[in-house]
Enzyme design. Structure first.
Site, mmCIF file in Angstrom:
data_model
loop_
_atom_site.group_PDB
_atom_site.id
_atom_site.type_symbol
_atom_site.label_atom_id
_atom_site.label_comp_id
_atom_site.label_asym_id
_atom_site.label_seq_id
_atom_site.Cartn_x
_atom_site.Cartn_y
_atom_site.Cartn_z
ATOM 1 C CE LYS A 162 -3.911 2.010 2.539
ATOM 2 N NZ LYS A 162 -4.884 1.723 3.694
ATOM 3 C CB SER A 168 -7.970 3.652 2.374
ATOM 4 O OG SER A 168 -7.270 3.192 3.230
ATOM 5 C CB SER A 178 -8.292 0.853 5.409
ATOM 6 O OG SER A 178 -8.884 2.236 5.475
#
Length: 435
Positions: A81, A150, A174
């Site tokens: 990420k 996210s 997320s």
């Protein structure tokens, strides 16, 4: 879209696959990337991907030259990420800020991946600073829908089969939301279980590392390799399941309620004991704005120096969140931190009193929204557990109108091993529900 099979456990257990050279592994990744990435947009664009992978390969070969055997993740591509620093790659955190303002040194987790021989597949797409903002990533199951946020890119990359393992972070939802929406296993570790050095944080009192794999056994493998001091557990019976009473179980659509009811009925028929339990929290904690104020207050403080210099580069949702966070006092933040510890203790005591091994619920209140709905998930089913720091899993176990829906299992704080052990039993017994 034809999604690829990419099971980490299969690769590590298959003798023939284990003998695949690092060149072949990288070539397979690049082939899948070329086929799938133009439609899914799971990764932050990288102009010289093949060149960088070849450079990383040479570094790996040099690092392990002359050593007997190869480490466990040898040549396996892992998505990271874009909040997590990786040497040789810029960090943008889903923002328009210049990379030189954000990029830092690799932390414990990425160093561990390198020691295990992993190849960094690339930086995966995130919403701006894991808070809110537009993303290019599409859901591999239906390109008209969001993959969730996210950790959008990490979940989508694994679901599509571009890489068998990806790393994300979770504050409110997320990891669990994108795992549920993309039909993969998502594991949010206990707060503090994996060091957060080398990570741009949204809310230091909430943030935790998470992982994505295509199947449950692969997650067990990843956890054993990547969670410090992890000692696998073996369940000797079926877990006792707890379902929260009150407003918590109202935070979902009627279709999701019906699916969950069917799942629980099937588990009870297999001998699972299920308890409906009054929870040690007030409904206002879930419905109100306390958790969001807490996060925004910490976000404002995390970004104080950057925001002063680069305010014009921030997207409007993050700007507005920081503005609200500045209004949260230090005393209020300390009150919230005290509430976190109190809830964590109360949940542990309640699990002990009621004999609960796992809390269970749908991982999300609905399936993946359409892109035009401009939302990437709901925090209702996940946030309160993150507030308490508990580890949580989303297991792919259902679909509604051909869109995946995860089954959430939540364990005791710090007992990630037991969460996996108890959830393994559930994962084996859950029958797919498709409506």
């Amino acid at each position: 879209m034809q999604l690829a099979h990419a099971s980490l456990a299969d690769v590590l257990s298959n003798e023939e696959e284990a003998e695949i050279s690092i060149d072949e592994s990288i070539a397979l990744y690049l082939k899948r990337f070329a086929e799938l990435e133009p439609q899914i947009h799971a990764f932050v664009p990288e102009k010289q991907l093949a060149l960088r992978l070849n450079r990383d390969k040479e570094r790996l070969l040099a690092s392990f030259a002359g050593t007997p055997g190869k480490p466990a993740l040898w040549g396996i591509p892992v998505g990271i990420k874009d909040l997590i620093h990786v040497e040789g790659l810029p960090t943008h955190a889903g923002s328009q800020l210049p990379a030189e303002a954000l990029t830092g040194k690799e932390g414990t987790l990425v160093k561990r991946l390198r020691l295990l021989g992993a190849v960094i597949a690339g930086k995966t797409v995130t919403e701006e600073f894991a808070y809110q903002g537009p993303i290019a990533t599409r859901n591999p199951h239906n390109l008209a829908h969001t993959p969730g946020g996210s950790s959008a890119g990490s979940a989508a990359a694994v679901a599509a089969g571009m890489c068998p393992l990806a790393v994300g972070t979770q504050t409110l939802r997320s990891v669990l939301a994108p795992a549920s929406f993309c039909g993969v296993v998502g594991f949010k570790t206990s707060y503090g279980r994996i060091p957060m050095d080398g990570v741009i944080q949204l809310s230091p009192s909430f943030d935790a590392i998470g992982f994505f794999t295509q199947d449950f056994h692969s997650m067990e493998v990843a956890a054993e390799l990547l969670i410090p001091d992890f000692v696998p557990r073996q369940a000797s019976r079926k877990p006792v399941l707890g379902i929260p009473q009150g407003v918590y179980m109202q935070l979902m659509s009627d279709e999701v309620k019906a699916v969950f009811h069917t799942q629980i009925e099937s588990l009870e028929k297999l001998g699972y004991q299920v308890k409906h339990v009054e929870m040690p929290w007030r409904d206002e904690l879930i419905y109100g704005d306390a958790m969001l104020r807490f996060i925004e207050g910490e976000m404002a403080r995390c970004h104080a120096d950057l925001f002063e210099q680069y305010a014009g580069y921030y997207g409007e949702p993050v700007k507005e969140g920081i503005a609200r966070g500045k209004q949260v006092t230090d005393d209020e933040l300390e009150t919230y931190r005290g509430m976190q510890l109190e809830l964590r203790r109360n949940l542990e005591e309640l699990m002990e009193e009621e004999g609960i091994d796992l809390w269970v619920s749908p991982a999300q209140g609905g399936t993946a929204p359409k892109l035009e709905e401009n939302r990437t998930g709901w925090a209702g089913m996940t946030a309160v557990w993150g507030f308490a720091g508990c580890p949580a899993l989303s297991i792919p176990a259902a679909s509604i109108d051909n869109l995946p829906l995860g089954f959430q299992c939540v364990g005791r704080y710090g007992e990630d091993e037991w969460l996996l052990a108890w959830s393994r039993e559930v994962a084996l017994d859950l029958l797919p529900v498709n409506t």
